[in-house]
Motif scaffolding. Structure first.
Motif, PDB file in Angstrom:
ATOM      1  N   GLU A 468       0.828  -1.210   0.000  1.00  0.00           N
ATOM      2  CA  GLU A 468       0.000   0.000   0.000  1.00  0.00           C
ATOM      3  C   GLU A 468       0.859   1.255   0.000  1.00  0.00           C
ATOM      4  O   GLU A 468       0.575   2.216  -0.741  1.00  0.00           O
ATOM      5  N   THR A 469       1.917   1.268   0.815  1.00  0.00           N
ATOM      6  CA  THR A 469       2.775   2.453   0.897  1.00  0.00           C
ATOM      7  C   THR A 469       3.522   2.685  -0.406  1.00  0.00           C
ATOM      8  O   THR A 469       3.564   3.814  -0.925  1.00  0.00           O
ATOM      9  N   PHE A 470       4.111   1.636  -0.954  1.00  0.00           N
ATOM     10  CA  PHE A 470       4.892   1.791  -2.176  1.00  0.00           C
ATOM     11  C   PHE A 470       3.999   2.161  -3.358  1.00  0.00           C
ATOM     12  O   PHE A 470       4.404   2.939  -4.235  1.00  0.00           O
ATOM     13  N   THR A 471       2.801   1.600  -3.402  1.00  0.00           N
ATOM     14  CA  THR A 471       1.864   1.960  -4.474  1.00  0.00           C
ATOM     15  C   THR A 471       1.526   3.447  -4.406  1.00  0.00           C
ATOM     16  O   THR A 471       1.530   4.150  -5.431  1.00  0.00           O
ATOM     17  N   LYS A 472       1.236   3.943  -3.227  1.00  0.00           N
ATOM     18  CA  LYS A 472       0.910   5.361  -3.065  1.00  0.00           C
ATOM     19  C   LYS A 472       2.095   6.244  -3.416  1.00  0.00           C
ATOM     20  O   LYS A 472       1.922   7.328  -4.009  1.00  0.00           O
ATOM     21  N   MET A 473       3.298   5.824  -3.086  1.00  0.00           N
ATOM     22  CA  MET A 473       4.490   6.602  -3.410  1.00  0.00           C
ATOM     23  C   MET A 473       4.709   6.676  -4.920  1.00  0.00           C
ATOM     24  O   MET A 473       5.003   7.739  -5.472  1.00  0.00           O
ATOM     25  N   ILE A 474       4.564   5.546  -5.610  1.00  0.00           N
ATOM     26  CA  ILE A 474       4.762   5.544  -7.059  1.00  0.00           C
ATOM     27  C   ILE A 474       3.711   6.407  -7.748  1.00  0.00           C
ATOM     28  O   ILE A 474       4.001   7.123  -8.706  1.00  0.00           O
ATOM     29  N   MET A 475       2.492   6.386  -7.237  1.00  0.00           N
ATOM     30  CA  MET A 475       1.412   7.155  -7.850  1.00  0.00           C
ATOM     31  C   MET A 475       1.401   8.624  -7.403  1.00  0.00           C
ATOM     32  O   MET A 475       0.580   9.404  -7.880  1.00  0.00           O
ATOM     33  N   GLY A 476       2.305   8.995  -6.512  1.00  0.00           N
ATOM     34  CA  GLY A 476       2.397  10.379  -6.080  1.00  0.00           C
ATOM     35  C   GLY A 476       1.419  10.764  -4.994  1.00  0.00           C
ATOM     36  O   GLY A 476       1.318  11.942  -4.640  1.00  0.00           O
ATOM     37  N   ASN A 477       0.697   9.801  -4.445  1.00  0.00           N
ATOM     38  CA  ASN A 477      -0.258  10.106  -3.387  1.00  0.00           C
ATOM     39  C   ASN A 477       0.403  10.240  -2.024  1.00  0.00           C
ATOM     40  O   ASN A 477      -0.169  10.822  -1.101  1.00  0.00           O
ATOM     41  N   THR A 478       1.578   9.674  -1.896  1.00  0.00           N
ATOM     42  CA  THR A 478       2.392   9.803  -0.685  1.00  0.00           C
ATOM     43  C   THR A 478       3.783  10.246  -1.102  1.00  0.00           C
ATOM     44  O   THR A 478       4.379   9.631  -1.994  1.00  0.00           O
ATOM     45  N   PRO A 479       4.321  11.305  -0.498  1.00  0.00           N
ATOM     46  CA  PRO A 479       5.667  11.776  -0.877  1.00  0.00           C
ATOM     47  C   PRO A 479       6.729  10.701  -0.642  1.00  0.00           C
ATOM     48  O   PRO A 479       6.649   9.935   0.323  1.00  0.00           O
ATOM     49  N   ILE A 480       7.715  10.656  -1.505  1.00  0.00           N
ATOM     50  CA  ILE A 480       8.823   9.714  -1.354  1.00  0.00           C
ATOM     51  C   ILE A 480       9.536   9.933  -0.021  1.00  0.00           C
ATOM     52  O   ILE A 480      10.034   8.982   0.601  1.00  0.00           O
ATOM     53  N   ASP A 481       9.572  11.173   0.446  1.00  0.00           N
ATOM     54  CA  ASP A 481      10.255  11.467   1.707  1.00  0.00           C
ATOM     55  C   ASP A 481       9.577  10.834   2.914  1.00  0.00           C
ATOM     56  O   ASP A 481      10.140  10.832   4.020  1.00  0.00           O
ATOM     57  N   GLU A 482       8.377  10.282   2.706  1.00  0.00           N
ATOM     58  CA  GLU A 482       7.705   9.571   3.795  1.00  0.00           C
ATOM     59  C   GLU A 482       8.281   8.166   3.980  1.00  0.00           C
ATOM     60  O   GLU A 482       7.831   7.423   4.855  1.00  0.00           O
ATOM     61  N   PHE A 483       9.283   7.823   3.184  1.00  0.00           N
ATOM     62  CA  PHE A 483       9.868   6.492   3.263  1.00  0.00           C
ATOM     63  C   PHE A 483      10.414   6.205   4.658  1.00  0.00           C
ATOM     64  O   PHE A 483      10.269   5.094   5.181  1.00  0.00           O
ATOM     65  N   ASP A 484      11.051   7.209   5.275  1.00  0.00           N
ATOM     66  CA  ASP A 484      11.610   6.997   6.615  1.00  0.00           C
ATOM     67  C   ASP A 484      10.520   6.671   7.629  1.00  0.00           C
ATOM     68  O   ASP A 484      10.726   5.857   8.539  1.00  0.00           O
ATOM     69  N   ASN A 485       9.357   7.294   7.476  1.00  0.00           N
ATOM     70  CA  ASN A 485       8.233   6.980   8.361  1.00  0.00           C
ATOM     71  C   ASN A 485       7.744   5.550   8.128  1.00  0.00           C
ATOM     72  O   ASN A 485       7.338   4.861   9.069  1.00  0.00           O
ATOM     73  N   TYR A 486       7.784   5.135   6.866  1.00  0.00           N
ATOM     74  CA  TYR A 486       7.416   3.755   6.543  1.00  0.00           C
ATOM     75  C   TYR A 486       8.352   2.785   7.251  1.00  0.00           C
ATOM     76  O   TYR A 486       7.904   1.774   7.829  1.00  0.00           O
ATOM     77  N   VAL A 487       9.651   3.080   7.222  1.00  0.00           N
ATOM     78  CA  VAL A 487      10.634   2.201   7.869  1.00  0.00           C
ATOM     79  C   VAL A 487      10.345   2.088   9.364  1.00  0.00           C
ATOM     80  O   VAL A 487      10.363   0.992   9.938  1.00  0.00           O
ATOM     81  N   THR A 488      10.059   3.223   9.981  1.00  0.00           N
ATOM     82  CA  THR A 488       9.738   3.223  11.409  1.00  0.00           C
ATOM     83  C   THR A 488       8.499   2.384  11.689  1.00  0.00           C
ATOM     84  O   THR A 488       8.456   1.590  12.640  1.00  0.00           O
ATOM     85  N   GLN A 489       7.492   2.546  10.843  1.00  0.00           N
ATOM     86  CA  GLN A 489       6.252   1.783  11.017  1.00  0.00           C
ATOM     87  C   GLN A 489       6.490   0.301  10.779  1.00  0.00           C
ATOM     88  O   GLN A 489       5.956  -0.551  11.501  1.00  0.00           O
ATOM     89  N   TRP A 490       7.276  -0.016   9.774  1.00  0.00           N
ATOM     90  CA  TRP A 490       7.598  -1.414   9.464  1.00  0.00           C
ATOM     91  C   TRP A 490       8.247  -2.086  10.669  1.00  0.00           C
ATOM     92  O   TRP A 490       7.880  -3.213  11.039  1.00  0.00           O
ATOM     93  N   LYS A 491       9.170  -1.408  11.292  1.00  0.00           N
ATOM     94  CA  LYS A 491       9.849  -1.982  12.458  1.00  0.00           C
ATOM     95  C   LYS A 491       8.898  -2.171  13.627  1.00  0.00           C
ATOM     96  O   LYS A 491       8.923  -3.202  14.306  1.00  0.00           O
ATOM     97  N   SER A 492       8.034  -1.202  13.861  1.00  0.00           N
ATOM     98  CA  SER A 492       7.136  -1.254  15.016  1.00  0.00           C
ATOM     99  C   SER A 492       6.021  -2.281  14.847  1.00  0.00           C
ATOM    100  O   SER A 492       5.451  -2.747  15.836  1.00  0.00           O
ATOM    101  N   MET A 493       5.711  -2.651  13.603  1.00  0.00           N
ATOM    102  CA  MET A 493       4.633  -3.604  13.337  1.00  0.00           C
ATOM    103  C   MET A 493       5.133  -5.056  13.278  1.00  0.00           C
ATOM    104  O   MET A 493       4.432  -5.940  12.803  1.00  0.00           O
ATOM    105  N   GLY A 494       6.328  -5.288  13.767  1.00  0.00           N
ATOM    106  CA  GLY A 494       6.863  -6.640  13.820  1.00  0.00           C
ATOM    107  C   GLY A 494       8.158  -6.823  13.061  1.00  0.00           C
ATOM    108  O   GLY A 494       8.828  -7.848  13.222  1.00  0.00           O
TER     109      GLY A 494
END
Length: 510
Positions: A468-494
């Protein structure tokens, strides 16, 4: 003679163990759990995805010569349940929650497999295999059995492959020639070709309706572009690819280079160089767009030359396709993610009364019944040997391709025979060449140990988060700079827990 499965199957997502609650069945009145030879055939229900099988008129998955052949030789009545391949998991959930009886279920999702074991929703198969599966046991390598052995017990019959990749770049050679372009090698050259295919009317119909780069939902067919950044990434799993950095394993989906690859794809989409419908493209849509001549460059499966590419060439006498080198990034990096030897799991729900019968079915398909199923019953004259060389009757093979209904999910391991069969299916399709090219371009996964408990617990939600995150990033719905937040979320979710388990196993193995 041994061989393996040749059709790919779709990925199955997570399901709750509670769905198995209604799946138990009373003692079958037609036979005992071990299916003694006296008495009527025992019915077993097996759930599989239909990977494009077609049946002759008057036939279906439960009424055809090969299903009859299996049934008569095992004293079984194998009843196949085909949820649609698109949305397989949704349909599977409905089937399970409905309380229907199921004795075998196929999945490609390793996280789901482990999660079901953790929830005690599956039953071990050791005793059944020991008693009723000698041919099955010896037909598969120990490495495959190790992958499905948890806490000392076997919980699945593995499907295996020695083809450890699934992406080979193909391009319309006639479009390149018409536009005066050379086959691309670098990312920049790829972008030039993709742009030309969008803007310069390569099909000559006077309209701007051709697709530059064709990819699919959940990052399908994107592996070579991540590979150009040195990233092994498989879109259907966020926990199965690992790289080593300074002696520590890091998941490929959280690498800084992954952010760069996403930025590259986002720029292509922004400039209308990627199919605008890509996020909705299921495999069927991709094949239709190739076959209809709307796309000229995509990451093919190794057998697409006998599928949508062949259909396109049949429809259009001018269509010429050729394989490309994988796109090379700025540092000359290229390649694709490697997949595991084990590609899927045939499991038996804990409440099934017919584990022995399931094993008997696979034992026959991997033993005495293997060659007649794989190479065709004598009356169909699908294959023969001429001067020791395997020859396939393509017309009969295509008519009876449904025959591999069981072997698609567990078949003997023999690379030499597999390659011989690829050649017999037609050297003009370059199947062996495609497989060899993929094998030479694999980016090695640095973790080859078993699926960990946290993968089973958290793998599905992490994969969903990534997709979901990568799809939104490629389509421009989520800024690429939100990648670091994704990493943080990925770690916290297991992800952090999984990383710890993986590194502990990695260190102990080294």
């Amino acid at each position: 003679m041994k061989t393996k499965k040749f059709l790919t199957v779709l990925v199955v997502s997570a399901m709750s163990a509670a769905l198995f609650a209604g799946c138990g069945k009373p003692e079958n009145e037609e036979g005992s759990p071990d299916n003694k030879d006296s008495g009527k055939p025992v019915t077993i229900n097996i759930v599989q995805p239909n990977v494009g099988r077609k049946f002759l008129d008057g036939m279906d998955e439960n009424n055809n010569p090969y299903q009859k052949y299996i049934n008569e030789n095992t004293n079984l009545n194998v009843h196949v349940v085909y949820p649609p391949s698109d949305g397989y998991q949704d349909k599977l959930n409905v089937i399970l929650s409905s309380g229907e009886d199921n004795d075998m279920i196929y999945t490609q999702d390793a996280s789901w497999f482990i999660n079901m074991i953790n929830q005690k929703a599956l039953q071990p198969l050791d005793k059944a295999i020991e008693q009723f599966g000698p041919d099955l046991k010896k037909s598969l390598p120990q490495e495959a059995w190790d992958a499905v052995t948890i806490n000392g017990e076997i919980y699945a019959i593995p499907s295996v492959t020695h083809i450890n990749g699934n992406d080979i770049m193909y391009v319309r050679q006639d479009w390149l020639a018409k536009l005066g372009l050379q086959p691309p090698k670098t990312l920049d050259e790829y972008v030039k070709v993709i742009r030309a295919f969008v803007e310069q009317d390569p099909d000559g119909n006077g309209q701007h309706d051709t697709i530059g780069l064709l990819i699919g939902e959940n990052l399908a067919r994107t592996a070579p572009f991540f590979g150009a950044f040195g990233v092994p990434l498989i879109g259907n799993s966020a926990v199965n690819q690992w790289v080593e950095r300074d002696g520590v394993l890091i998941n490929s989906s959280i690498l800084p280079e992954t952010k760069e690859a996403l930025a590259f794809l986002a720029e292509l989409y922004k400039n209308k160089l990627i199919d605008p419908e890509w996020a909705l493209n299921k495999n069927k849509n991709i094949e239709e767009k190739i076959a209809s001549g709307k796309a000229g460059l995509f990451s093919a499966t190794w057998f697409d030359t006998r599928g949508p590419i062949l259909t396109n060439q049949t429809n259009d006498a001018n269509a010429k396709w050729t394989a490309l080198e994988y796109p090379a990034g700025k540092d000359g990096q290229s390649g694709i993610a490697s997949s595991s030897m084990v590609t899927g799991y045939s499991i038996v729900p804990a409440k099934s009364k017919h584990v022995n019968e399931v094993v008997k079915m696979f034992n026959f398909a991997n033993g005495k019944g293997h060659e007649p199923i794989k190479f065709g019953l004598p009356e169909h004259q699908i294959s023969s040997r001429e001067s020791g060389k395997l020859v396939m009757n393509f017309e009969e093979h295509n008519k009876h391709v449904y025959r591999n209904n069981i072997l698609d999910y567990s078949a003997p391991w023999d690379k030499e025979v597999d390659m011989e069969r690829l050649d017999a299916l037609g050297p003009e399709y370059k199947l062996r060449d495609n497989v060899t090219a993929m094998s030479n371009a694999l980016i090695k996964n640095q973790y080859t140990g078993p699926t960990t408990q946290s993968m089973g617990k958290n793998g599905v939600q992490l994969t969903k988060l990534m997709q979901e995150t990568f799809t939104k990033m490629i389509m421009g719905n989520t800024p690429i700079d939100e990648f670091d937040n994704y990493v943080t979320q990925w770690k916290s979710m297991g992800g952090e827990e999984i990383t710890k388990e993986v590194n502990e196993a990695f260190k102990s193995a080294n």
